[in-house]
Design an enzyme around this catalytic site. Structure first.
Site, short mmCIF file in Angstrom:
data_model
loop_
_atom_site.label_atom_id
_atom_site.label_comp_id
_atom_site.label_asym_id
_atom_site.label_seq_id
_atom_site.Cartn_x
_atom_site.Cartn_y
_atom_site.Cartn_z
N SER A 159 -6.98 -2.03 12.64
CA SER A 159 -7.92 -0.94 12.60
C SER A 159 -8.67 -1.08 14.04
O SER A 159 -8.74 -1.99 14.55
CB SER A 159 -9.02 -0.97 11.49
OG SER A 159 -9.82 0.05 12.01
N LYS A 172 -10.03 -7.08 10.31
CA LYS A 172 -9.09 -6.34 10.59
C LYS A 172 -8.87 -7.15 12.04
O LYS A 172 -7.67 -7.21 12.65
CB LYS A 172 -9.38 -5.00 10.93
CG LYS A 172 -9.25 -4.29 9.68
CD LYS A 172 -7.95 -4.08 9.27
CE LYS A 172 -7.59 -3.15 8.09
NZ LYS A 172 -6.24 -3.12 7.43
N ALA A 217 -13.96 -7.89 10.76
CA ALA A 217 -13.90 -9.20 10.83
C ALA A 217 -12.49 -9.34 10.35
O ALA A 217 -11.45 -10.01 10.98
CB ALA A 217 -14.67 -10.03 10.28
N TYR A 259 -15.50 -5.60 7.46
CA TYR A 259 -14.37 -5.00 7.61
C TYR A 259 -13.58 -5.16 9.01
O TYR A 259 -12.50 -5.50 8.95
CB TYR A 259 -14.42 -3.46 7.34
CG TYR A 259 -13.15 -2.59 7.44
CD1 TYR A 259 -12.34 -2.43 6.36
CD2 TYR A 259 -12.73 -2.00 8.69
CE1 TYR A 259 -11.20 -1.69 6.56
CE2 TYR A 259 -11.83 -1.29 8.99
CZ TYR A 259 -10.68 -1.21 7.62
OH TYR A 259 -9.73 -0.14 7.96
N GLY A 266 0.73 -1.39 -0.07
CA GLY A 266 0.20 0.15 0.05
C GLY A 266 0.86 1.32 0.02
O GLY A 266 0.41 2.13 0.57
N ALA A 267 2.07 1.48 -0.59
CA ALA A 267 3.03 2.25 -0.41
C ALA A 267 2.59 3.66 -1.41
O ALA A 267 3.62 4.51 -1.36
CB ALA A 267 4.38 1.79 -0.63
N SER A 268 1.65 3.45 -2.41
CA SER A 268 1.42 4.42 -3.12
C SER A 268 0.65 5.60 -2.49
O SER A 268 0.51 6.56 -3.23
CB SER A 268 0.55 3.88 -4.37
OG SER A 268 1.45 3.07 -4.97
#
Length: 234
Positions: free
Chosen positions: A132, A148, A146, A144, A18-20
């Site tokens: 999160s 995380k 679940a 979501y 997710g580095a963008s």
């Protein structure tokens, strides 16, 4: 500033997903500023230009594509899995494809990456998963939450396995963070609540905590979920 260095192979090498954009980009920038060599993996084209940064494109929801990408990277000192996204829905409106897609990116990709890199990490290796605060539960965000929440189970299990090798595994669980993700139209109907401090978490704050967990000073911290929430948990 102390430069991160591996005596066997030069500057320490971190993989950041997710580095963008968002948190992933902030983490990559922080590590590059600290002397790390960083390989970024993202579905989007690389967004950073730095002599010690290499960007690779891959769909983290596709295990085959991700495994092929990993084969190009070689040994690493640290893995930071920051890629993620949210789809929302209340009971009666849940879409199975949304839950499956988030599971693949949040959990499946973490499994693929740790499975590939951890066996070859030396002592002092690090794994950080970006979770999160929503993992504790939130109306309209059950799928979501679940995915995380599952990261905590992974991290604690891996921490137990890797402790004898002095490799640490931790989760950072931010509350609403000021990134493009915060304004994603797919979150319509479940708008984030402003924390008691009157502001959202800054990605740079998550990056700073990540950099600490990757440092030698954090060598005794493992199997933990650390919340950063501007008071939202109070």
């Amino acid at each position: 500033m102390t430069v991160a260095h591996d005596s066997r192979s030069g500057p320490c090498h971190a993989v950041v997903t997710g580095a963008s954009s968002g948190i992933g980009r902030a983490i990559a920038e922080r590590l590059l500023g600290g002397g790390w060599r960083v390989t970024g993996i993202d579905r989007a084209p690389p967004a950073l230009t730095h002599p010690d940064f290499k960007g690779l494109q891959a769909d983290l929801a596709e295990p085959g594509a991700l495994s092929a990408c990993v084969a190009e990277i070689g040994a690493v000192s640290a893995l930071v899995h920051a890629a993620g996204y949210m789809r929302v829905g209340r009971l009666g409106e849940l879409e199975p494809d949304n839950g499956e897609g988030m599971w693949r990116v949040h959990v499946g990709a973490a499994e693929t990456l740790a499975n590939a890199f951890a066996p070859h990490m030396g002592g002092g290796g690090r794994i950080v998963l970006i979770g999160s605060r929503t993992a504790n539960g939130a109306a309209g965000r059950s799928q979501y939450a679940a995915t995380k929440a599952a990261l905590t189970g992974l991290a604690r299990s891996w921490a137990i396995e890797l402790a004898p090798r002095r490799i640490t595994v931790n989760v950072i669980a931010p509350a609403a963070t000021d990134t493009p993700f915060l304004h994603d139209p797919n979150r319509a109907g479940t708008a984030p609540v402003l924390p008691p401090m009157g502001r959202f978490v800054d990605p740079a704050e998550v990056a700073a905590l990540t950099a600490f967990l990757l440092s030698p000073e954090a060598a005794a911290i493992t199997g933990q979920t650390i919340t950063i929430c501007a008071g939202a948990s109070l």
